[in-house]
Design an enzyme around this catalytic site. Structure first.
Site, mmCIF file in Angstrom:
data_model
loop_
_atom_site.group_PDB
_atom_site.id
_atom_site.type_symbol
_atom_site.label_atom_id
_atom_site.label_comp_id
_atom_site.label_asym_id
_atom_site.label_seq_id
_atom_site.Cartn_x
_atom_site.Cartn_y
_atom_site.Cartn_z
ATOM 1 N N LYS A 35 17.549 12.823 -15.431
ATOM 2 C CA LYS A 35 18.618 13.680 -14.891
ATOM 3 C C LYS A 35 19.948 13.313 -15.563
ATOM 4 C CE LYS A 35 15.882 14.211 -10.727
ATOM 5 N NZ LYS A 35 15.823 14.456 -9.287
ATOM 6 N N GLU A 57 16.497 21.512 -9.147
ATOM 7 C CA GLU A 57 17.959 21.380 -9.230
ATOM 8 C C GLU A 57 18.544 22.492 -10.102
ATOM 9 O OE1 GLU A 57 17.952 17.250 -10.407
ATOM 10 O OE2 GLU A 57 17.200 16.741 -8.418
ATOM 11 N N ASN A 105 12.151 11.624 -15.431
ATOM 12 C CA ASN A 105 13.246 12.571 -15.598
ATOM 13 C C ASN A 105 14.535 11.826 -15.246
ATOM 14 O OD1 ASN A 105 15.109 14.630 -15.467
ATOM 15 N ND2 ASN A 105 14.211 15.629 -13.669
ATOM 16 N N GLY A 131 14.440 12.852 -4.150
ATOM 17 C CA GLY A 131 15.604 11.995 -3.924
ATOM 18 C C GLY A 131 15.859 11.671 -2.461
ATOM 19 N N GLU A 167 6.855 19.771 -7.226
ATOM 20 C CA GLU A 167 7.920 18.949 -6.658
ATOM 21 C C GLU A 167 8.438 19.623 -5.391
ATOM 22 O OE1 GLU A 167 9.715 16.175 -9.934
ATOM 23 O OE2 GLU A 167 10.975 17.921 -9.654
ATOM 24 N N HIS A 214 13.169 23.017 -13.012
ATOM 25 C CA HIS A 214 13.394 21.961 -12.005
ATOM 26 C C HIS A 214 14.159 22.560 -10.829
ATOM 27 C CE1 HIS A 214 14.760 18.346 -10.026
ATOM 28 N NE2 HIS A 214 13.793 17.717 -10.662
ATOM 29 N N SER A 227 10.150 11.400 -4.880
ATOM 30 C CA SER A 227 10.163 10.039 -4.327
ATOM 31 C C SER A 227 8.922 9.218 -4.707
ATOM 32 C CB SER A 227 10.355 10.076 -2.807
ATOM 33 O OG SER A 227 11.613 10.662 -2.495
HETATM 34 P P1 13P Z 1 12.962 11.435 -7.201
HETATM 35 O O1 13P Z 1 11.784 10.688 -7.790
HETATM 36 O O2 13P Z 1 14.256 10.709 -7.343
HETATM 37 O O3 13P Z 1 12.685 11.934 -5.830
HETATM 38 O O4 13P Z 1 13.142 12.760 -8.124
HETATM 39 C C1 13P Z 1 12.050 13.549 -8.404
HETATM 40 C C2 13P Z 1 12.425 14.534 -9.435
HETATM 41 O O5 13P Z 1 13.201 15.430 -9.193
HETATM 42 C C3 13P Z 1 11.826 14.390 -10.777
HETATM 43 O O6 13P Z 1 12.060 15.523 -11.551
#
Ligand code: 13P
Length: 252
Positions: A11, A97, A9, A173, A167, A95, A213
């Protein structure tokens, strides 16, 4: 045996030339269908160009979001049909976010799920608890509610098209991965919820991937867990060598 799915992803990262260069390298390295389904989710602006590069390769393309309406006065939004038109096979829905920063509720996500499935897109449906929820002991409740509300009135035939992504919000992150056992425990619970609450007879075949992560160092131990069928990779999916490493490790 479920075929693992490794998805990047991206982003809000990568220009069109950057996305194209990455896709070309990926196509070169993984030119034949392997033991892993590879998916990349570029930003909207790069979808079409990435699709042109990956045509004829076994690598799949996903969008990161969509709107539930087919068309109309929804400035700034993109429909499922538009994503299909741009070459997408998958779409990430829910997601954390989107939930936390853009106010997406379970009800909105349910509408997106219906619209995606109707258009033939395969949703990567994201669920996960916050740190506060984990610490207060409500992880399973939250996960169960996200599944029940988000998948309200989805038919068994449609469930077969969905990949679930666990997740934990606190692991995204942050460099803090859930331990393999912590992740496995929730993945198992997700599979049971799909079987019991959604009354889906083939839950043992449902793809449930982990995100938060993930990197080449922790992929192996996560993939060793019986209910972890792949990864949704953020940061490490932006770097070609890291992402290719995660795929290679998952091919075992
Ligand atoms: P990270 O791998 O940067 O922690 O992000 C995970 C994520 O949100 C994938 O959709």
């Amino acid at each position: 045996m479920i075929k693992p799915v490794i998805a990047a992803n991206w982003k809000m990262h990568k220009t069109i030339p950057e996305a194209v260069a990455f896709a070309k390298r990926l196509k070169e390295k993984f030119s034949e269908p392997g033991d892993v389904d590879i998916v990349i989710a570029p930003p909207f602006t790069a979808l079409r160009s990435v699709m042109e590069v990956l045509k004829g390769s076994p690598i799949h393309i996903s969008a990161q979001n969509m709107h539930w309406e087919g068309k109309g006065a929804y400035t700034g939004e993109i429909s499922a049909a538009m994503l299909v038109d741009a070459g997408c096979e998958f779409v990430i829905i829910g997601h954390s976010e989107r939930r936390a920063l853009f106010g997406e509720t379970d009800g909105m996500l349910n509408k997106k799920m219906h619209a995606a499935l109707k258009s033939g897109l395969k949703p990567i449906f994201c669920i996960g608890e916050t740190l506060e929820e984990r610490e207060s002991g409500t992880t399973f409740e939250i996960i169960q509610e996200q599944i029940k509300e988000g998948l309200n009135n989805i038919t068994p035939n449609d469930i077969s098209q969905i990949a679930f992504a666990y997740e934990p919000v606190w692991a995204i992150g942050t460099g803090k991965t859930a331990t393999p056992l912590q992740a496995q425990e929730v993945h198992r619970f997700i599979r049971e919820t799909i079987a019991d609450d959604l009354e889906y007879a083939h839950a043992s075949e449902t793809v449930i991937i982990y995100g938060g992560s993930v990197n080449p160092e922790n992929t192996g131990s996560l993939m060793d867990q019986p209910d972890i069928n792949g990864a949704l990779v953020g940061g490490a999916g932006l770097d070609f060598e890291s992402f290719a490493g995660i795929i290679r490790i998952s091919e075992r």
